[in-house]
Design a protein around this motif. Structure first.
Motif, mmCIF file in Angstrom:
data_model
loop_
_atom_site.group_PDB
_atom_site.id
_atom_site.type_symbol
_atom_site.label_atom_id
_atom_site.label_comp_id
_atom_site.label_asym_id
_atom_site.label_seq_id
_atom_site.Cartn_x
_atom_site.Cartn_y
_atom_site.Cartn_z
ATOM 1 N N ASN A 83 -6.830 11.572 -6.931
ATOM 2 C CA ASN A 83 -8.228 11.151 -7.090
ATOM 3 C C ASN A 83 -8.357 10.029 -8.116
ATOM 4 O OD1 ASN A 83 -9.533 12.863 -5.225
ATOM 5 N ND2 ASN A 83 -9.442 14.576 -6.647
ATOM 6 N N HIS B 264 -16.597 10.179 -4.626
ATOM 7 C CA HIS B 264 -17.218 10.052 -3.306
ATOM 8 C C HIS B 264 -18.734 9.897 -3.396
ATOM 9 C CE1 HIS B 264 -13.716 10.500 -0.732
ATOM 10 N NE2 HIS B 264 -13.255 11.383 -1.604
ATOM 11 N N TYR C 227 -10.647 1.692 -6.173
ATOM 12 C CA TYR C 227 -12.058 1.358 -5.988
ATOM 13 C C TYR C 227 -12.575 0.448 -7.099
ATOM 14 C CZ TYR C 227 -17.138 2.317 -6.121
ATOM 15 O OH TYR C 227 -18.505 2.206 -6.179
ATOM 16 N N TRP D 129 1.275 4.238 -3.039
ATOM 17 C CA TRP D 129 1.072 5.678 -2.897
ATOM 18 C C TRP D 129 2.368 6.446 -3.119
ATOM 19 C CZ3 TRP D 129 -3.424 7.456 -3.615
ATOM 20 C CH2 TRP D 129 -4.558 6.750 -3.203
ATOM 21 N N SER E 285 -7.347 6.923 -6.399
ATOM 22 C CA SER E 285 -8.420 6.423 -5.527
ATOM 23 C C SER E 285 -9.511 5.741 -6.342
ATOM 24 C CB SER E 285 -9.014 7.587 -4.723
ATOM 25 O OG SER E 285 -8.039 8.197 -3.910
ATOM 26 N N TRP E 286 -9.863 6.338 -7.481
ATOM 27 C CA TRP E 286 -10.829 5.710 -8.380
ATOM 28 C C TRP E 286 -10.342 4.321 -8.801
ATOM 29 C CZ3 TRP E 286 -15.574 5.667 -9.841
ATOM 30 C CH2 TRP E 286 -16.359 6.824 -9.876
ATOM 31 N N LYS F 293 0.837 -1.203 0.000
ATOM 32 C CA LYS F 293 0.000 0.000 0.000
ATOM 33 C C LYS F 293 0.871 1.251 0.000
ATOM 34 C CE LYS F 293 -3.342 2.467 2.903
ATOM 35 N NZ LYS F 293 -4.134 2.415 4.158
ATOM 36 N N ARG G 272 -19.160 6.198 -4.352
ATOM 37 C CA ARG G 272 -18.943 5.298 -3.211
ATOM 38 C C ARG G 272 -20.116 5.358 -2.233
ATOM 39 N NH1 ARG G 272 -14.163 3.265 -1.401
ATOM 40 N NH2 ARG G 272 -14.645 3.955 0.723
#
Length: 698
Positions: free
Chosen positions: A115, A165, A122, A15, A118-119, A11, A168
């Motif tokens: 972002n 967001h 997900y 990042w 993060s997408w 992880k 989600r």
């Protein structure tokens, strides 16, 4: 000391990799900005001006700050303030020069990249997310936005954050939490407070959520209601204060600009396909074709795998929902943008993050197939976006840096000359007759306001009526020899009038890259004439009692004066004189008209209503104080009070305009039974106003 063995190193590596990609893209951006010493043109200088104004209003860059919240909202009459606030804060740390202010673009780019990451996590995991991040960092279109000071990069960064967001929270398998709802609500409001075009994404996405809520529980519907309320509360102060300017500015930007620029009709075949040819250049040909082919192959495989009929409800299940969310928002945003009359390559920006995710999906599909049949390592595909960028037009921009850095931009020297002539940094307005990328009213204002400057640029010359005021009252004028840029032919008449007049002398001539030159002209000392518009303003304000004739004359003259004097210095003189007279004579009609008009021009309708009420009492036989009171109360969203004022005044003094205002106000407060009356009174009022104004029509 015990050692934690459950640390997820992969992880942290992921990042750190995302951070590394952002640093690489930022280094490329900084190389560009530090090498490309250009002057911002129209929109770019306008956005830089806005950032400077907001930074000053918040005392980030010196000054006394805004006097109150309304004064702060005055700084953003057309474009929402959030991006300017953040960009102004960055200016306070990085500097006010264009290449320094551009650090804000690097921060917005970092926000977008994280972002996208993060997408990706997900949707499909780390490998997919890293593909999306690399495509984003090496997208030629996004590189163009990172090296051009416009609002599209902040806009798509906020939109990506919002869609992630909101998606989600609305995902039944992992969503429905209050903290998700709060983050999604603020993300929605932030997007709206950056640029109005975010509505092209927000409206269809909220409609989708509303339909979805019909199948969800009460808590989900309650959360959706809270989202709407939070957004209304956050947007309302800015919109309520500036709504007239917002609507008129949006109309000009969307419809008038489209007509002026000759954009295709929204119902034509050319308009429907207008944005498709840009996709190749926006992502690079190799990246786009690779991702697109991967998507097509995946679609064909999906179609071949059909065993039974497909049900519509299946797309909303927990396995398909996240991709349904992507497809729906991409299709609706693309469609809405296509049907906006004003066309430009960067206006499709809101769809770019969603397309990046689909291209990453296509490359990921290639990775899966190649790994299955050829044992191909997935990380080799990370080289495709950089290679694609190397062969794109954007990379070729680096080859022009040497030539661009040698181009001479005279704006800095013009401002330096004007500043050197100022005493005690007095407020000055420079009239800019041409409008070119190198010199226009926006970049003159930007450089004039840097370092606590008080020099503004204003453009005159569009009308022959501008010639006499410029010759009488302007101190500094910038002219162009050769191409005048995007101005009317009347500007040439003003240009010749300045040159032929003995009132001005040329201070300096500046070379141009193309044929011609620029020149700075200053009024001769012997021809200095005091501009006493404050006296003329008092006369104009008294003309309000004549109704449309007086209003027409007022705004014709004030429009020109606000160009000659961008600082509105006359207003403080008028205010002080009027208040002084009213202190000794509260019924001084001349002063009441002056103060009412000042408050209207300053966008303070509630304060204007106070003075108009006094005039309504003093001039009981004149219908216009009541008419103006009705209008200012309508502008403050108080149709109940507006309707009462108009109806009461109409009984006392029957007048066609009061009747139409009374009917209109009543309809806005819910009295729909007056629609029939309004259908007669409103056209009658319009007809009468046209007849009154016809003798002074141009």
């Amino acid at each position: 000391m015990p050692i934690r063995k459950n640390i997820n190193y992969s992880k942290y590596i992921f990042w750190i990799s995302v951070l590394f990609v952002w640093i690489i893209s930022t280094l490329a951006d900084r190389f560009w900005w530090n090498s490309y010493s250009t002057t911002p043109s129209w929109d770019q200088a306008d956005y830089l001006n806005s950032a400077l104004d907001h930074a000053r209003a918040l005392s980030f860059l010196g000054g006394n700050g805004a006097a109150d919240f309304s004064s702060f909202l005055d700084k953003s009459p057309k474009i929402p303030p959030l991006a300017s606030i953040i960009n102004g804060a960055v200016m306070a740390f990085a500097g006010e020069a264009p290449h320094e202010a551009a650090w804000s673009l690097s921060l917005w780019n970092g926000f977008l990249i994280f972002n996208i990451a993060s997408w990706g996590l997900y949707l499909r995991g780390k490998n997919f997310a890293l593909l999306g991040v690399v495509i984003s960092a090496f997208s030629p279109f996004l590189f163009h936005l990172r090296t051009d000071y416009v609002l599209e990069l902040p806009l798509i960064s906020a939109i990506t954050f919002y869609l992630f967001h909101l998606g989600r929270w609305s995902d039944k398998s992992i969503g429905g939490k209050w903290i998700q709802l709060i983050i999604a609500s603020f993300a929605c409001a932030f997007s709206l407070l950056i640029k109005q075009s975010s509505l092209l994404v927000i409206i269809p996405s909220l409609l989708f959520i509303f339909i979805l809520s019909l199948k969800r529980d009460k808590q989900f519907r309650l959360q959706l209601l809270c989202l709407l309320i939070i957004n209304l509360l956050m947007i309302l102060p800015w919109f309520y204060h500036n709504w007239i300017m917002i609507l008129s500015g949006t109309y000009r930007a969307v419809f008038e600009s489209a007509a002026k620029e000759g954009d295709p009709s929204i119902f034509g075949f050319k308009s429907v396909l207008w944005y498709f040819p840009f996709l190749d250049n926006q992502f690079g040909r190799v990246t786009f074709l690779s991702g697109l082919s991967g998507m097509i192959l995946a679609l064909l495989s999906y179609i071949r795998s059909f065993r039974t009929s497909i049900k519509l409800v299946d797309i909303f299940n927990k396995n398909n929902y996240k991709w349904t969310w992507i497809y729906f928002n991409l299709i609706t945003c693309w469609t809405f943008t296509t049907f906006i009359p004003n066309k430009d390559e960067r206006y499709i920006a809101c769809t770019i993050p969603l397309i990046i995710l689909l291209l990453a999906l296509g490359l990921s599909n290639w990775s899966d197939w190649l790994n299955t049949f050829l044992k191909f390592k997935h990380y080799y595909l990370l080289l495709i976006p950089p290679i694609s960028f190397l062969f794109s037009n954007s990379f070729n921009k680096f080859n022009t840096l040497d030539n661009n850095s040698n181009i001479y931009y005279p704006v800095r020297d013009i401002i330096s000359i004007v500043k050197s002539d100022q005493t005690f940094d007095e407020k000055e307005t420079v009239i800019v007759v041409p409008s070119t990328p190198e010199i226009n009213q926006h970049n003159v204002s930007y450089f004039g306001k840097m370092q606590d400057g008080n020099i503004l640029g204003r453009q005159l010359g569009q009308s022959l009526l501008h010639i006499e005021p410029v010759l009488k009252y302007s101190n500094w004028v910038v002219l162009a020899e050769g191409d005048q840029g995007s101005v009317s032919s009347n500007s040439i008449v003003l240009d010749n009038a300045i040159r032929d007049s003995s009132l001005f002398m040329m201070v300096r001539e500046f070379p141009r890259e193309k044929e011609g030159s620029y020149s700075l002209w200053k009024r001769r000392t012997i021809s200095l004439k005091q501009n006493e518009f404050h006296n003329r303003f008092i006369e104009l304000a008294n003309g309000m009692e004549r109704g449309p004739l007086g209003i027409k004359l007022i705004f014709d003259e004030i429009e020109i004066e606000h160009m000659l004097d961008g600082h509105f210095k006359y207003q403080s003189i008028v205010r002080d004189k009027a208040l002084s007279k009213i202190s000794s004579d509260p019924e001084n009609i001349e002063s009441l008209w002056s103060l009412a008009l000042l408050k209207i021009l300053s966008n303070r309708p509630s304060e204007a209503d106070i003075y108009l009420r006094n005039l309504e009492i003093l001039l009981s036989n004149n219908p216009w104080p009541s008419a103006y009171r009705t209008i200012v109360n309508l502008s403050t969203w108080n149709p109940w009070k507006a309707s009462s004022i108009a109806d009461r005044a109409h009984k006392r003094n029957p007048h066609y305009f009061l009747k139409s205002l009374g009917d209109t106000s009543a309809i806005f407060r819910g009295a729909f039974w007056r629609l029939k009356s309004a259908s007669n009174s409103v056209p009658n009022a319009i007809k009468n106003i046209d007849e009154v104004l016809k003798p002074i029509g141009k």
